[in-house]
Design a protein around this motif. Structure first.
Motif, PDB file in Angstrom:
ATOM      1  N   GLY A 221       0.824  -1.217   0.000  1.00 36.49           N
ATOM      2  CA  GLY A 221       0.000   0.000   0.000  1.00 36.49           C
ATOM      3  C   GLY A 221       0.848   1.252   0.000  1.00 36.49           C
ATOM      4  N   ILE A 222       0.292   2.339   0.556  1.00 36.82           N
ATOM      5  CA  ILE A 222       0.954   3.644   0.511  1.00 36.82           C
ATOM      6  C   ILE A 222       2.416   3.520   0.931  1.00 36.82           C
ATOM      7  N   GLU A 223       3.302   4.171   0.163  1.00 36.24           N
ATOM      8  CA  GLU A 223       4.723   4.102   0.523  1.00 36.24           C
ATOM      9  C   GLU A 223       5.172   5.399   1.180  1.00 36.24           C
ATOM     10  N   GLY A 224       6.308   5.343   1.833  1.00 39.59           N
ATOM     11  CA  GLY A 224       6.829   6.541   2.497  1.00 39.59           C
ATOM     12  C   GLY A 224       6.189   6.733   3.868  1.00 39.59           C
ATOM     13  N   ARG A 225       6.446   7.918   4.441  1.00 35.78           N
ATOM     14  CA  ARG A 225       5.950   8.162   5.795  1.00 35.78           C
ATOM     15  C   ARG A 225       4.462   8.502   5.778  1.00 35.78           C
ATOM     16  N   VAL A 226       3.745   7.961   6.746  1.00 34.99           N
ATOM     17  CA  VAL A 226       2.327   8.287   6.899  1.00 34.99           C
ATOM     18  C   VAL A 226       2.111   8.612   8.370  1.00 34.99           C
ATOM     19  N   MET A 227       1.919   9.905   8.655  1.00 30.63           N
ATOM     20  CA  MET A 227       1.838  10.309  10.058  1.00 30.63           C
ATOM     21  C   MET A 227       0.387  10.363  10.545  1.00 30.63           C
ATOM     22  N   VAL A 228       0.166   9.825  11.739  1.00 29.52           N
ATOM     23  CA  VAL A 228      -1.155   9.950  12.390  1.00 29.52           C
ATOM     24  C   VAL A 228      -0.922  10.284  13.870  1.00 29.52           C
ATOM     25  N   PRO A 229      -1.903  10.933  14.520  1.00 29.60           N
ATOM     26  CA  PRO A 229      -1.748  11.151  15.958  1.00 29.60           C
ATOM     27  C   PRO A 229      -1.907   9.810  16.672  1.00 29.60           C
ATOM     28  N   GLY A 230      -0.952   9.479  17.527  1.00 28.28           N
ATOM     29  CA  GLY A 230      -1.077   8.172  18.174  1.00 28.28           C
ATOM     30  C   GLY A 230      -0.038   7.920  19.241  1.00 28.28           C
ATOM     31  N   ASP A 231      -0.296   6.878  20.008  1.00 26.23           N
ATOM     32  CA  ASP A 231       0.639   6.422  21.033  1.00 26.23           C
ATOM     33  C   ASP A 231       1.410   5.260  20.404  1.00 26.23           C
ATOM     34  N   PRO A 232       2.745   5.430  20.190  1.00 20.64           N
ATOM     35  CA  PRO A 232       3.487   4.419  19.419  1.00 20.64           C
ATOM     36  C   PRO A 232       3.422   3.014  20.035  1.00 20.64           C
ATOM     37  N   ASP A 233       3.559   2.919  21.351  1.00 22.39           N
ATOM     38  CA  ASP A 233       3.546   1.583  21.978  1.00 22.39           C
ATOM     39  C   ASP A 233       2.185   0.923  21.820  1.00 22.39           C
ATOM     40  N   LEU A 235      -0.173   1.585  19.548  1.00 23.95           N
ATOM     41  CA  LEU A 235      -0.497   1.224  18.164  1.00 23.95           C
ATOM     42  C   LEU A 235       0.295  -0.021  17.739  1.00 23.95           C
ATOM     43  N   THR A 236       1.545  -0.121  18.210  1.00 24.46           N
ATOM     44  CA  THR A 236       2.324  -1.324  17.907  1.00 24.46           C
ATOM     45  C   THR A 236       1.591  -2.540  18.477  1.00 24.46           C
ATOM     46  N   GLN A 237       1.059  -2.390  19.695  1.00 26.74           N
ATOM     47  CA  GLN A 237       0.321  -3.487  20.329  1.00 26.74           C
ATOM     48  C   GLN A 237      -0.901  -3.895  19.501  1.00 26.74           C
ATOM     49  N   VAL A 238      -1.630  -2.908  18.980  1.00 30.34           N
ATOM     50  CA  VAL A 238      -2.816  -3.198  18.155  1.00 30.34           C
ATOM     51  C   VAL A 238      -2.426  -4.097  16.987  1.00 30.34           C
ATOM     52  N   PHE A 239      -1.385  -3.663  16.228  1.00 33.99           N
ATOM     53  CA  PHE A 239      -1.055  -4.410  15.009  1.00 33.99           C
ATOM     54  C   PHE A 239      -0.358  -5.717  15.338  1.00 33.99           C
ATOM     55  N   LEU A 240       0.353  -5.733  16.457  1.00 33.38           N
ATOM     56  CA  LEU A 240       0.971  -6.990  16.892  1.00 33.38           C
ATOM     57  C   LEU A 240      -0.140  -8.021  17.193  1.00 33.38           C
ATOM     58  N   ASN A 241      -1.172  -7.602  17.926  1.00 29.98           N
ATOM     59  CA  ASN A 241      -2.272  -8.521  18.243  1.00 29.98           C
ATOM     60  C   ASN A 241      -2.978  -8.995  16.977  1.00 29.98           C
ATOM     61  N   LEU A 242      -3.236  -8.053  16.051  1.00 33.20           N
ATOM     62  CA  LEU A 242      -3.972  -8.435  14.846  1.00 33.20           C
ATOM     63  C   LEU A 242      -3.132  -9.350  13.953  1.00 33.20           C
ATOM     64  N   MET A 243      -1.827  -9.033  13.837  1.00 31.81           N
ATOM     65  CA  MET A 243      -0.958  -9.877  12.993  1.00 31.81           C
ATOM     66  C   MET A 243      -0.807 -11.257  13.630  1.00 31.81           C
ATOM     67  N   GLU A 244      -0.661 -11.280  14.956  1.00 29.77           N
ATOM     68  CA  GLU A 244      -0.492 -12.563  15.632  1.00 29.77           C
ATOM     69  C   GLU A 244      -1.746 -13.424  15.443  1.00 29.77           C
ATOM     70  N   ASN A 245      -2.927 -12.810  15.572  1.00 28.15           N
ATOM     71  CA  ASN A 245      -4.164 -13.559  15.341  1.00 28.15           C
ATOM     72  C   ASN A 245      -4.236 -14.075  13.909  1.00 28.15           C
ATOM     73  N   ALA A 246      -3.846 -13.194  12.943  1.00 29.82           N
ATOM     74  CA  ALA A 246      -3.921 -13.587  11.533  1.00 29.82           C
ATOM     75  C   ALA A 246      -3.017 -14.796  11.278  1.00 29.82           C
ATOM     76  N   VAL A 247      -1.862 -14.807  11.956  1.00 27.70           N
ATOM     77  CA  VAL A 247      -0.947 -15.948  11.796  1.00 27.70           C
ATOM     78  C   VAL A 247      -1.535 -17.186  12.484  1.00 27.70           C
ATOM     79  N   LYS A 248      -2.019 -17.007  13.728  1.00 29.95           N
ATOM     80  CA  LYS A 248      -2.520 -18.140  14.518  1.00 29.95           C
ATOM     81  C   LYS A 248      -3.757 -18.781  13.898  1.00 29.95           C
TER      82      LYS A 248
END
Ligand code: ADP
Length: 345
Positions: A221-233, A235-248
């Motif tokens: 998808g979109i390349e380069g930097r994409v900035m959003v307001p957020g808490d880095p830790d 948001l990392t947790q959100v995508f970690l959980n979703l990716m882990e579920n997708a794998v599991k």
């Protein structure tokens, strides 16, 4: 208080000034006055009718009779057939002629529901902790007695105990995280974060289990930097959980695709991240409940994968904090797409 028409209009005025639902009853249980919140409970046509025709609550009629009989104020909890719950205070209205009984009702439905949710949560946590704990206690006893001098059994049992301890550890970690996220939910994060960077960090954290399942994580998808307001830790947790579920729960040997795109929402421009797997998918009936704490489609499978049943609840609260949306699109046999939509400003 004065008698007759003047008295009843005074009473009506008095009730209208009350924020809680309130009404009066004459000695034959006829509703003589009721304010707007009371009419919302009793029905618009309640005035001038017997209370029993407007409300199915024998406990309330008993309390009214008791007040008339001995004059002492009564407090009851009234449960209506539609699940609504009220705390009702019943007392004589001093000086009224004919004698009137005043009922003041406080709606405690949501309080009662919250209490029920809390009780269920505590019961779930206790159950989730007790299962591994019971297993560990059994193995400890066996190691102290029957398997005391059996090195092979000792190794095997210690392995199982280590797995069970790991399960308890994950559960406690997720519970702490959930309570932290819930506590912060009202405060929107102010920091600006680079979303593709977050996705790469999350993918790196699940690389090992992705490799074990033969499901590489592909970010497109979109390349380069994409900035959003957020808490880095978080948001990392959100995508970690979703990716882990997708794998599991995805298909072994098939990739998990993470796609970044732009979307216009009712509240302005947003970035959308789709986490898609090619697994068995989820039956539609489960979708609305997936983000509930401890809700699992298949408890056995979730446990076998080391799941706590809290991952998506954590995801939901973090996304709420970011004023974003979570969409789940899945069909049995077609895989699942978990989409996170985050406002750009
Ligand atoms: P768990 O720790 O059980 O994985 P989650 O809260 O992360 O807990 O997910 C809740 C349930 O949702 C899982 O137990 C599983 O049944 C279902 N689920 C989550 N993600 C997927 C997915 N990608 N495909 C199929 N089912 C999923």
């Amino acid at each position: 208080m004065s008698d007759g028409a003047e008295g009843s209009s005074l009473i009506a005025e008095f009730l209208d000034g009350m924020p809680l639902a309130a009404f009066t009853l004459d000695p034959r249980d006829i509703v003589t006055a009721a304010n707007v919140p009371a009419l919302a409970v009793l029905g618009e046509r309640a005035r001038g009718r017997n209370l029993a025709l407007s409300l199915r609550g024998p406990e309330l009629l008993e309390a009214v009779a008791a007040v008339r009989h001995n004059g002492a104020q009564q407090r009851i909890l009234l449960r209506l057939p539609d699940e609504a719950q009220f705390r009702v205070k019943v007392s004589n209205l001093p000086g009224a002629t004919p004698p009137l009984v005043l009922c003041v009702m406080q709606d405690v439905t949501s309080e009662a529901q919250n209490e029920a949710i809390r009780r269920e949560f505590v019961a779930n946590v206790s159950h989730e902790l007790r299962t591994p704990l019971t297993a560990m206690m059994g193995f400890i006893e066996t190691l102290q007695t029957a398997a005391k001098d059996d090195p092979a059994a000792r190794t095997r049992f210690l392995d199982i105990m280590s797995r069970e301890a790991g399960r308890m550890n994950r559960l406690v970690r997720d519970l702490l995280q959930l309570s932290r996220v819930e506590a912060e939910e009202r405060v929107r994060p102010r920091e600006s974060v680079d979303l593709p960077g977050i996705l790469r960090a999350a993918a790196a954290s699940v690389r090992q289990i992705a490799e074990e399942h033969g499901s590489p994580i592909v970010i497109t998808g979109i390349e380069g930097r994409v900035m959003v307001p957020g808490d880095p830790d978080q948001l990392t947790q959100v995508f970690l959980n979703l990716m882990e579920n997708a794998v599991k729960y995805g298909a072994k040997g098939k990739p998990v695709t993470v796609t970044l795109s732009r979307e216009t929402t009712s509240r302005g421009e947003a970035i959308r991240v789709d986490v898609a797997d090619q697994g068995d998918g989820i039956d539609q009936i489960h979708l609305p409940r997936l983000t509930e704490r401890f809700y699992r489609v298949d408890t056995h499978r979730s446990r076998a994968e080391g799941g706590t049943g809290l991952g998506l609840a954590i995801v939901k609260h973090i996304i709420n904090r970011h004023r974003g949306w979570l969409r789940i699109d899945s069909e049995k046999g077609r895989g699942s797409v978990f989409s996170v939509i985050l406002p750009e400003s």
